[in-house]
Scaffold this motif. Structure first.
Motif, PDB file in Angstrom:
ATOM      1  N   THR A 189       0.325   1.616  11.393  1.00 54.02           N
ATOM      2  CA  THR A 189       0.239   0.600  10.399  1.00 54.02           C
ATOM      3  C   THR A 189       0.808   0.726   9.272  1.00 54.02           C
ATOM      4  N   SER A 190       0.677   2.048   8.560  1.00 57.73           N
ATOM      5  CA  SER A 190       1.293   2.433   7.496  1.00 57.73           C
ATOM      6  C   SER A 190       2.871   2.468   7.639  1.00 57.73           C
ATOM      7  N   GLY A 191       3.406   2.966   8.794  1.00 57.76           N
ATOM      8  CA  GLY A 191       4.618   2.987   8.734  1.00 57.76           C
ATOM      9  C   GLY A 191       5.454   1.761   8.555  1.00 57.76           C
ATOM     10  N   LEU A 192       4.796   0.680   9.422  1.00 59.61           N
ATOM     11  CA  LEU A 192       5.193  -0.715   9.399  1.00 59.61           C
ATOM     12  C   LEU A 192       5.232  -1.300   7.853  1.00 59.61           C
ATOM     13  N   TRP A 193       4.036  -1.179   7.289  1.00 64.22           N
ATOM     14  CA  TRP A 193       3.818  -1.329   6.248  1.00 64.22           C
ATOM     15  C   TRP A 193       4.899  -1.238   5.101  1.00 64.22           C
ATOM     16  N   ALA A 194       5.210   0.374   5.055  1.00 61.86           N
ATOM     17  CA  ALA A 194       6.116   0.856   4.417  1.00 61.86           C
ATOM     18  C   ALA A 194       7.492   0.322   4.572  1.00 61.86           C
ATOM     19  N   LEU A 195       7.788   0.041   5.595  1.00 58.68           N
ATOM     20  CA  LEU A 195       9.187  -0.426   6.265  1.00 58.68           C
ATOM     21  C   LEU A 195       9.052  -1.901   5.806  1.00 58.68           C
ATOM     22  N   ALA A 196       8.238  -2.606   6.105  1.00 56.11           N
ATOM     23  CA  ALA A 196       8.082  -3.930   5.438  1.00 56.11           C
ATOM     24  C   ALA A 196       8.398  -4.049   4.132  1.00 56.11           C
ATOM     25  N   SER A 197       7.669  -3.219   3.105  1.00 51.55           N
ATOM     26  CA  SER A 197       7.844  -2.920   1.859  1.00 51.55           C
ATOM     27  C   SER A 197       9.153  -2.753   1.222  1.00 51.55           C
ATOM     28  N   TYR A 198       9.933  -1.673   2.281  1.00 52.10           N
ATOM     29  CA  TYR A 198      11.197  -1.377   1.717  1.00 52.10           C
ATOM     30  C   TYR A 198      12.324  -2.560   1.962  1.00 52.10           C
ATOM     31  N   SER A 199      11.974  -3.389   3.035  1.00 52.39           N
ATOM     32  CA  SER A 199      12.903  -4.422   3.290  1.00 52.39           C
ATOM     33  C   SER A 199      12.573  -5.603   2.211  1.00 52.39           C
ATOM     34  N   LEU A 212       3.852  -4.344  -5.426  1.00 49.80           N
ATOM     35  CA  LEU A 212       3.644  -4.326  -3.925  1.00 49.80           C
ATOM     36  C   LEU A 212       2.895  -2.898  -3.653  1.00 49.80           C
ATOM     37  N   ALA A 213       2.932  -1.877  -4.427  1.00 50.13           N
ATOM     38  CA  ALA A 213       2.385  -0.515  -4.403  1.00 50.13           C
ATOM     39  C   ALA A 213       0.889  -0.789  -4.545  1.00 50.13           C
ATOM     40  N   VAL A 214       0.605  -1.286  -5.647  1.00 51.28           N
ATOM     41  CA  VAL A 214      -0.819  -1.611  -5.971  1.00 51.28           C
ATOM     42  C   VAL A 214      -1.509  -2.174  -4.764  1.00 51.28           C
ATOM     43  N   PHE A 215      -0.976  -3.382  -4.293  1.00 48.39           N
ATOM     44  CA  PHE A 215      -1.447  -4.079  -3.068  1.00 48.39           C
ATOM     45  C   PHE A 215      -1.621  -3.220  -1.870  1.00 48.39           C
ATOM     46  N   ALA A 216      -0.672  -2.186  -1.542  1.00 49.28           N
ATOM     47  CA  ALA A 216      -0.643  -1.631  -0.310  1.00 49.28           C
ATOM     48  C   ALA A 216      -1.840  -0.513  -0.874  1.00 49.28           C
ATOM     49  N   ALA A 217      -1.887   0.067  -1.791  1.00 50.71           N
ATOM     50  CA  ALA A 217      -2.909   1.125  -2.170  1.00 50.71           C
ATOM     51  C   ALA A 217      -4.296   0.421  -1.792  1.00 50.71           C
ATOM     52  N   PHE A 218      -4.428  -0.919  -2.152  1.00 52.58           N
ATOM     53  CA  PHE A 218      -5.746  -1.440  -1.944  1.00 52.58           C
ATOM     54  C   PHE A 218      -5.972  -1.987  -0.447  1.00 52.58           C
ATOM     55  N   PHE A 219      -4.950  -2.304   0.108  1.00 48.43           N
ATOM     56  CA  PHE A 219      -5.226  -2.804   1.430  1.00 48.43           C
ATOM     57  C   PHE A 219      -4.901  -1.714   2.652  1.00 48.43           C
ATOM     58  N   LEU A 220      -4.436  -0.630   2.437  1.00 44.42           N
ATOM     59  CA  LEU A 220      -4.192   0.438   3.523  1.00 44.42           C
ATOM     60  C   LEU A 220      -5.595   1.115   3.704  1.00 44.42           C
ATOM     61  N   PRO A 221      -6.401   1.408   2.675  1.00 43.36           N
ATOM     62  CA  PRO A 221      -7.694   1.859   3.189  1.00 43.36           C
ATOM     63  C   PRO A 221      -8.454   1.049   3.781  1.00 43.36           C
ATOM     64  N   LEU A 222      -8.491  -0.177   3.182  1.00 42.61           N
ATOM     65  CA  LEU A 222      -9.193  -1.156   3.867  1.00 42.61           C
ATOM     66  C   LEU A 222      -8.728  -1.606   5.431  1.00 42.61           C
ATOM     67  N   THR A 223      -7.369  -1.522   5.583  1.00 39.63           N
ATOM     68  CA  THR A 223      -6.679  -1.626   6.949  1.00 39.63           C
ATOM     69  C   THR A 223      -7.287  -0.324   7.895  1.00 39.63           C
TER      70      THR A 223
END
Lengths: 223, 469
Positions: free
Chosen positions: B30-40, B170-181
């Protein structure tokens, strides 16, 4: 007394028969239920010893069958299983008592006497008739406080008559209570034994009912 | 999660956990896919915004050019510069620009614009220029009559700042949602693994006395087959245990009969009325002891067979030899019983163990001799028929009624017709035979005896080689 032994195991059967004979009982031994039914139909027994683990027809079935026919004979069952369920089943099927293998022959004898006694409605083991006291366990007879020596056959006839007080027993019946199938019956033997009993216990105890047999009165004769 | 898992800690030691693995893998994926998506998204935004910035740079350039042109026509060059400086270009304080005339002279420059042309002398349109530490995006264009040229520049750092703001968001978003995920994944997996935990707890509660089926309950389709298979196994274990229990009970009860006989004969001996009676009682005591010993022997033999024995490599066993040995071993007993014991052998071979086959044959011959009266015949034979090796023991004895033919293989079932204490079997012989026959994948059948009487036991070793190798 005359006992029917129903035991499929030849080794055990032989021992029980001999053991009971040593205790002055007449024993008929059969090895399966069918033979036992036949024996009960043709002869009169004081009690039956039944091994409930018979081949072909198990003892429990035989017991239920003869009880269903209304046979009142006292029955002691021999069982190899000493769990309560088996004992309960045995007693419920109409047994009066049970004994668990391996058992003591003296104990078997005592239990037989006890069931016969209960069947004749006595609580005490002693049979008391006036000043006459008979102890079937010790096989002693006391008259007026004096022990009277009796032979085994005399004793058997006396107890048989006492157990059926007030009833007339034919010579045939008395004879059958004395002898098993294998015994050779001597002629006039009942008369001889009754004669000896009268000599030892007094003339009035045993009454002769002409053409019918002998009896001991329920009422006690004095004088 | 790992609350109260009784005594399976030893089993979980050093084992990989499906649950942990699932959680970790799902989190990494999930994190990997998230990172990839963020980068794109970041890359896409950067390209898109570059175009937007360029467009707005160009627009601003033309706007400025028009303004300058207009002001110069009205008020002359000096006023124009003052005006622009005073007003500024709204929202464009990060921009710098130069106005050149067609003679190549710098007419005007904004406050922080250099005196050299920003975009090179004669380059028009977009270009990148180096400006010390910061790169500069430039745009150059002539006005309609080609008398004035504007050169406008925007520092790259400005553009970067804007895209970085997006990335930060985006990073803030990820920081919030990744732990939730992660939390969600953990919870879902934990819940999904509940049935496995119940099941293992339910299985852990099973003991030798408590072997009930594990309840299927609300387990998912993936676990149900495991529980069904387990219940089938539990059922078999229950059966085996029940079998063993009843066997032990039966064995104990069977021993009681010879014991009762021995005891009773001993008492008869004590109360013997004559020497003959005493002698007979003593004889019978010996017979009873012999019988008990036979029973114990058979019980031990059966126990040895029951113990799942590991087969040492099977060998070719010559049945003819076996038959001859067993017949000669039993001859003395047969003669005492006045029975004619014969062997009829043809060459036959079986894959197996001579010991087992000896036990099998001995029990069959023993049985035949016990249930055959004096002057009878017992015939032991072996051979091959229809390509199958067989052993047969036939007698002219008492026979077995149809009704009893199924029962005789049961343990402790005895047929007792002869009324002779010598004839006593333990009731175990045929169940030992049955056990061996099963072990060898052979078949046993009850067939006709001899001389129109008795019974014949025939063991056919079909498929024996396959079974034993």
């Amino acid at each position: 007394m005359r006992v029917l032994l129903v035991e499929d195991d030849s080794l055990l059967g032989k021992a029980v028969r001999t053991g009971l004979e040593q205790q002055d009982h007449a024993v008929d031994w059969v090895q399966d239920g069918a033979a036992a039914e036949l024996a009960l139909m043709t002869s009169d027994y004081a009690a039956m010893v039944l091994d409930i683990g018979l081949p072909r027809q198990d003892g429990m079935t035989l017991l239920r069958k003869i009880r269903a026919k209304g046979k009142q004979i006292p029955v002691v069952i021999i069982t190899a299983r000493d769990d309560i369920a088996d004992r309960v089943a045995g007693l419920d099927s109409g047994a009066d008592d049970f004994i668990v293998k391996p058992f003591d022959l003296q104990e078997l004898g005592a239990r037989l006497r006890a069931v016969v006694r209960r069947a004749s409605g006595r609580a005490s083991s002693d049979i008391v008739h006036g000043s006459l006291k008979v102890d079937p366990a010790a096989r002693t007879v006391v008259l007026d406080g004096k022990p009277i020596p009796l032979t085994a056959r005399e004793f058997a006839i006396l107890t048989h008559l006492l157990e059926h007080r007030g009833r007339v027993l034919s010579k045939q019946q008395l004879q059958e209570s004395l002898y098993s199938w294998s015994d050779e019956i001597e002629s006039n033997t009942v008369e001889v034994h009754v004669h000896h009993l009268r000599r030892k216990l007094g003339r009035d105890l045993i009454k002769t009912m002409h053409g019918m047999g002998y009896m001991i009165d329920e009422r006690i004769q004095t004088g | 999660m790992n609350a109260s898992r009784p005594d399976n800690s030893s089993a979980s030691d050093g084992r990989w956990s499906l649950r942990t693995r699932l959680i970790i893998l799902l989190l990494v994926a999930t994190s990997g896919l998230w990172a990839l998506a963020s980068y794109s998204v970041y890359r896409e935004t950067e390209i898109e915004s570059q175009e937007l910035f360029d467009d707005s740079l160009k627009e601003t350039a033309y706007l400025l050019l028009t303004v300058v042109e207009h002001e110069m026509a009205e008020h002359g060059i000096n006023y124009t510069s003052q005006m622009i400086d005073a007003a500024g270009v709204p929202g464009t304080h990060y921009l710098r620009f130069q106005i050149w005339n067609d003679a190549g002279q710098l007419v005007y420059r904004s406050q922080d614009a250099p005196e050299q042309p920003m975009a090179g002398a004669d380059s028009l349109g977009y270009a990148w220029a180096n400006n010390g530490s910061d790169a500069l995006r430039t745009y150059a264009a002539w006005n309609a009559d080609r008398r004035l040229q504007i050169q406008i520049g925007e520092p790259l750092s400005h553009r970067r700042e804007i895209t970085q703001r997006t990335v930060r968001r985006l990073a803030v978003f990820a920081a919030f949602f990744l732990p939730l995920t992660a939390l969600l994944i953990w919870w879902i997996i934990a819940r999904s693994f509940e049935p496995i935990r119940w099941t293992s707890e339910a299985v852990a509660r099973r003991t030798g006395r408590h072997l009930d089926d594990v309840e299927l309950g609300n387990v998912p389709r993936e676990i149900a087959p495991l529980i069904i298979a387990l219940n089938r196994l539990l059922g078999r274990i229950r059966e085996t245990l029940e079998h063993e229990r009843s066997f032990t009970a039966n064995a104990a009860h069977e021993l009681r009969t010879p014991l009762a006989a021995i005891r009773a004969h001993a008492q008869v001996l004590q109360g013997a009325r004559n020497a003959e009676e005493a002698g007979e009682a003593a004889q019978d005591i010996i017979a009873g002891v012999d019988r008990s010993r036979r029973l114990v022997d058979q019980l031990l033999a059966l126990a040895r067979l029951d113990k799942a024995q590991v087969d040492v490599s099977p060998q070719q066993v010559d049945l003819a030899l076996l038959v001859q040995q067993q017949v000669s071993e039993h001859r003395a007993f047969a003669e005492r019983q006045q029975i004619v014991l014969t062997a009829g052998t043809q060459p036959a071979v079986v894959q197996g163990h001579a010991d087992h086959l000896n036990i099998l044959l001995r029990n069959l011959i023993d049985n035949a001799l016990r249930y055959t009266p004096a002057d009878g015949v017992v015939q032991v034979s072996c051979g091959v028929s229809d390509g199958v090796s067989y052993l047969a023991v036939r007698d002219s004895g008492v026979g077995i009624p149809e009704a009893e033919r199924e029962l005789i293989f049961k343990r402790f079932y005895r047929i007792n017709r002869l009324g002779d204490s010598q004839s006593y079997g333990s009731g175990l012989g045929l169940s030992i035979v049955q056990r061996l026959v099963d072990q060898y994948g052979a078949q046993i059948s009850i067939e006709d005896g001899l001389n129109g009487a008795g019974v014949g036991f025939v063991v056919r070793f079909a498929g024996t080689a396959a079974q034993q190798s």
